[in-house]
Design a protein around this motif. Sequence first.
Motif, PDB file in Angstrom:
ATOM      1  N   ALA A  78      16.674  53.867  63.690  1.00 33.17           N
ATOM      2  CA  ALA A  78      15.228  53.674  63.517  1.00 33.17           C
ATOM      3  C   ALA A  78      14.825  53.920  62.076  1.00 33.17           C
ATOM      4  O   ALA A  78      14.009  53.193  61.513  1.00 33.17           O
ATOM      5  CB  ALA A  78      14.453  54.615  64.439  1.00 33.17           C
ATOM      6  N   ASN A  79      15.411  54.953  61.481  1.00 36.14           N
ATOM      7  CA  ASN A  79      15.092  55.275  60.094  1.00 36.14           C
ATOM      8  C   ASN A  79      15.433  54.117  59.163  1.00 36.14           C
ATOM      9  O   ASN A  79      14.624  53.741  58.319  1.00 36.14           O
ATOM     10  CB  ASN A  79      15.862  56.527  59.670  1.00 36.14           C
ATOM     11  CG  ASN A  79      15.120  57.790  60.030  1.00 36.14           C
ATOM     12  OD1 ASN A  79      14.242  58.211  59.300  1.00 36.14           O
ATOM     13  ND2 ASN A  79      15.443  58.370  61.155  1.00 36.14           N
ATOM     14  N   VAL A  82      13.041  51.045  59.923  1.00 39.53           N
ATOM     15  CA  VAL A  82      11.688  51.190  59.385  1.00 39.53           C
ATOM     16  C   VAL A  82      11.730  51.155  57.863  1.00 39.53           C
ATOM     17  O   VAL A  82      10.861  50.554  57.221  1.00 39.53           O
ATOM     18  CB  VAL A  82      11.023  52.478  59.904  1.00 39.53           C
ATOM     19  CG1 VAL A  82       9.702  52.722  59.202  1.00 39.53           C
ATOM     20  CG2 VAL A  82      10.783  52.383  61.397  1.00 39.53           C
ATOM     21  N   VAL A  86       9.649  48.665  55.406  1.00 37.07           N
ATOM     22  CA  VAL A  86       8.778  49.134  54.331  1.00 37.07           C
ATOM     23  C   VAL A  86       9.101  48.398  53.038  1.00 37.07           C
ATOM     24  O   VAL A  86       8.206  48.002  52.284  1.00 37.07           O
ATOM     25  CB  VAL A  86       8.957  50.659  54.131  1.00 37.07           C
ATOM     26  CG1 VAL A  86       8.272  51.108  52.848  1.00 37.07           C
ATOM     27  CG2 VAL A  86       8.405  51.415  55.315  1.00 37.07           C
ATOM     28  N   SER A 118       8.554  57.587  70.640  1.00 33.88           N
ATOM     29  CA  SER A 118       8.002  57.766  69.302  1.00 33.88           C
ATOM     30  C   SER A 118       9.084  57.923  68.246  1.00 33.88           C
ATOM     31  O   SER A 118       8.869  57.617  67.081  1.00 33.88           O
ATOM     32  CB  SER A 118       7.081  58.981  69.263  1.00 33.88           C
ATOM     33  OG  SER A 118       5.924  58.725  70.021  1.00 33.88           O
ATOM     34  N   LEU A 119      10.246  58.443  68.652  1.00 30.42           N
ATOM     35  CA  LEU A 119      11.298  58.695  67.656  1.00 30.42           C
ATOM     36  C   LEU A 119      12.208  57.496  67.430  1.00 30.42           C
ATOM     37  O   LEU A 119      12.971  57.470  66.487  1.00 30.42           O
ATOM     38  CB  LEU A 119      12.156  59.885  68.093  1.00 30.42           C
ATOM     39  CG  LEU A 119      11.577  61.276  67.854  1.00 30.42           C
ATOM     40  CD1 LEU A 119      12.449  62.334  68.499  1.00 30.42           C
ATOM     41  CD2 LEU A 119      11.420  61.563  66.380  1.00 30.42           C
TER      42      LEU A 119
ATOM     43  N   PHE B  18      14.859  58.573  51.653  1.00 25.02           N
ATOM     44  CA  PHE B  18      14.095  58.296  52.873  1.00 25.02           C
ATOM     45  C   PHE B  18      12.685  58.873  52.818  1.00 25.02           C
ATOM     46  O   PHE B  18      11.738  58.268  53.315  1.00 25.02           O
ATOM     47  CB  PHE B  18      14.845  58.796  54.105  1.00 25.02           C
ATOM     48  CG  PHE B  18      15.768  57.766  54.656  1.00 25.02           C
ATOM     49  CD1 PHE B  18      15.276  56.724  55.423  1.00 25.02           C
ATOM     50  CD2 PHE B  18      17.116  57.800  54.366  1.00 25.02           C
ATOM     51  CE1 PHE B  18      16.118  55.748  55.908  1.00 25.02           C
ATOM     52  CE2 PHE B  18      17.959  56.829  54.855  1.00 25.02           C
ATOM     53  CZ  PHE B  18      17.474  55.799  55.619  1.00 25.02           C
ATOM     54  N   ALA B  38       5.774  55.050  59.636  1.00 21.86           N
ATOM     55  CA  ALA B  38       6.543  55.497  58.474  1.00 21.86           C
ATOM     56  C   ALA B  38       6.849  56.996  58.514  1.00 21.86           C
ATOM     57  O   ALA B  38       8.012  57.386  58.437  1.00 21.86           O
ATOM     58  CB  ALA B  38       5.828  55.102  57.197  1.00 21.86           C
ATOM     59  N   LYS B  41       9.248  58.162  61.533  1.00 21.71           N
ATOM     60  CA  LYS B  41      10.640  57.707  61.516  1.00 21.71           C
ATOM     61  C   LYS B  41      11.335  58.076  60.226  1.00 21.71           C
ATOM     62  O   LYS B  41      12.220  58.923  60.195  1.00 21.71           O
ATOM     63  CB  LYS B  41      10.698  56.188  61.671  1.00 21.71           C
ATOM     64  CG  LYS B  41       9.936  55.652  62.835  1.00 21.71           C
ATOM     65  CD  LYS B  41      10.739  55.810  64.092  1.00 21.71           C
ATOM     66  CE  LYS B  41       9.984  55.374  65.319  1.00 21.71           C
ATOM     67  NZ  LYS B  41       8.647  54.903  65.150  1.00 21.71           N
ATOM     68  N   ALA B  42      10.912  57.424  59.146  1.00 22.94           N
ATOM     69  CA  ALA B  42      11.638  57.559  57.883  1.00 22.94           C
ATOM     70  C   ALA B  42      11.734  59.021  57.442  1.00 22.94           C
ATOM     71  O   ALA B  42      12.725  59.435  56.854  1.00 22.94           O
ATOM     72  CB  ALA B  42      10.957  56.726  56.806  1.00 22.94           C
TER      73      ALA B  42
END
Lengths: 166, 111
Positions: A78-79, A82, A86, A118-119, B18, B38, B41-42
């Motif tokens: 997910a990180n 996302v 971005v 959510s995570l 991150f 944002a 997560k990040a």
Amino acid sequence: MSNPPAKLLPHPALTLCLITVWMVVNNTLGLGHLLLGTVLAVLIPLLTRRFWPEAPKVARWGLLLRYLTVLLTDIVVANFWVASLVLRPGSGLRPGFVWFPVALTDPFAITVLASTISLTPGTVSVDLSEDARHLLIHSIDLDDAQALVDQIKQRYEGPLQEIFQC
Amino acid sequence: MLWQEALISFFVVLGGAFALVGSIGLLRFPDFYQRLHAPTKATTLGVGGVLAASVLFFSLRGPGLSLHELLVTFFLFITAPVSAHLLARAARHCGVRMHPDTRKPGQPDGA
């Protein structure tokens, strides 16, 4: 109000958790801290017993472990996902809301599901309907609402149902 | 030792990157609901990276194993989704402006 017979350890899992947290916070394995931590970990659940809702029993620990592994992997994915959204120039995103029909019945299990949503990639849980049968999810890039619901059902809700047997 | 320094640097840079991306996301996403993605997560990996570096640094250089950073990670993982949920919920009840392309929620089926 009739109290259930007082038990020394009303929440054994909580006690174990508190001891662990105490030892880790103090960054030690010393006997003194272990004793002090144990005393606190027995006293605190006793004193706060009435505030704790009846948590569902974990029926299958093996599945819980697998669930946590899947979750951890998904959080890392997910990180990155996302992050790429971005950094990608121009916004080709199609945000949207979805109502997710919740099959779980236990409040604690629903909380775990909502936090998981959510995570994990691209979704945040926004609201729970009054009857606790539907969870409102915001997706940052919603392609196919039904596919998203199916994916959450199969990947997270199914295992949770088996873990908590509810 | 070189490999230790390299590993620690890797995690610091990863975490920093991150955290930076999370902040850029906060700035760039067009509406409140998307901005919410944002930081939830990040940032978890941002903080995770820095904490992993901290565990390594103090375990390798300090007097012994240092694990209390794991607690920070753990607490972050349980609090981040809850705060995101509360923010989103509050926003929905206040009728915060959405991106015009957002697919609106109807009523849940069968409710």
